[in-house]
Design an enzyme around this catalytic site. Sequence first.
Site, short mmCIF file in Angstrom:
data_model
loop_
_atom_site.label_atom_id
_atom_site.label_comp_id
_atom_site.label_asym_id
_atom_site.label_seq_id
_atom_site.Cartn_x
_atom_site.Cartn_y
_atom_site.Cartn_z
N ASP A 146 0.74 -1.41 -0.17
CA ASP A 146 -0.10 0.02 0.00
C ASP A 146 0.93 1.23 0.04
OD1 ASP A 146 -2.34 1.72 0.65
OD2 ASP A 146 -3.39 -0.01 0.89
N HIS A 183 -3.77 5.75 3.65
CA HIS A 183 -4.52 4.76 3.21
C HIS A 183 -3.97 3.45 3.77
CE1 HIS A 183 -5.95 1.82 0.26
NE2 HIS A 183 -6.83 2.48 0.06
N SER A 362 -11.30 -0.93 -0.92
CA SER A 362 -10.10 -0.71 -0.15
C SER A 362 -10.21 -1.26 1.47
CB SER A 362 -9.52 0.71 -0.19
OG SER A 362 -8.70 0.63 -1.50
#
Length: 422
Positions: A146, A183, A362
């Site tokens: 990520d 994220h 996600s």
Amino acid sequence: MKKSRSVMMSLLLAASLAVPAGASAAPDQQSNNAEKFRVYVEVSGESAQKTKASLQKKYDSRWELGANGFSTDMNEAQFKALQNNKNLKLTKVDEVSVDTLRSNKNVTTAFAAPADQTPWGIEAIYNDANVSATSGGSGINVAVLDTGVFTGHHDLQGTVEQCKDFTQATPLVNGSCNDVDGHGTHVAGSVLADGGSDGSGVYGVAPDADLWAYKVLGDDGSGYSDDIAAAIRHTADQAVATGSNTVINMSLGSSANSPLIEDAVNYAYDKGVLVVAAAGNSGFRVGSIGYPGALENAIAVAALENRFENGTYRVADFSSRGVRKGDGDYLIQEGDVEISAPGAAVFSTWPNGGYNTISGTSMASPHVAGLAAKVWAENPGFSHVQLRTELQNRAKANDILGGRSAAVGDDLASGFGFAKVN
């Protein structure tokens, strides 16, 4: 991958090693200073290894991805100079990014004990509205590929086993996986946040699992497919080297398939690694599953909302849908959604020690990656194929009937259903 970000398709060209006759040094020096882009070079022919070695030296090889291929950076003039060699194939490397619908609700940037330590997604996947803490995943590695992870977070620092950066000018920087975007930290929290040493923080699905935090995307949430492919292969090699069961989570993707990533996913799967990926946020259009989630050797995860419709959780409208021909057959083919999990308004860890609530497939994918770690720890003799079947069977037991295109049985919105702990 921010939804608005476009992804360029790969361009395959024949290439040449030869520099045009009469070329002077000055233009070549100017060429070296021109803007560069990422290229994957595949070499064929009887002298493939020798040619490859020569090219790698000249063009500063970044990653070796296969016996006769490598990635590098070059400019347009250098690219064109390789056009006439029949033994070379050049591919402009795809860009990939995170796919999140950010609302940034309740964002905090410093640790303070959260009011809700087991967010709705944890309660849902544990099938227990009163769960106050989670457990499981011991001995299982979960590689989060990520934007990096803030490994100093109160709820994550006890889980980190590896921290690596695949995005820098010098590939594979050990001990570095800084997350500016947020994220990756959010994703990691949903997988295995452990509440912190004092138990006052938030919990993920499998808090006893070990985190391999691999930064494959830049601080803007985008990156290159060769970096991602290299990280996938590295994960598989590390799993073999350590003799450990390993899950990969990729909450990233694009609308176009990357051969580099597909080959890497197949490489990892062949070595016994389970690959879990976000389905994408291009719903509710049929056939909109993104890659790598759309690959047969990856589990594509759809996003559920915290509301009921027709007696079950509802598939979010933003969640990508599978292909029509895969509807109802309980088989996985390219473009199918496989499993559903909580993905809307998910509360989890954030850089600098705080928390944030964001939405997207996600956010759904790490719930399944965490569940995979928990189930594998309970069944250490399982192969990754047996583990995948177990997750599918658990999903079948919790059919999803809410949301566009959701229906009884295997459907293109929710796949096999919602896999749970119990």
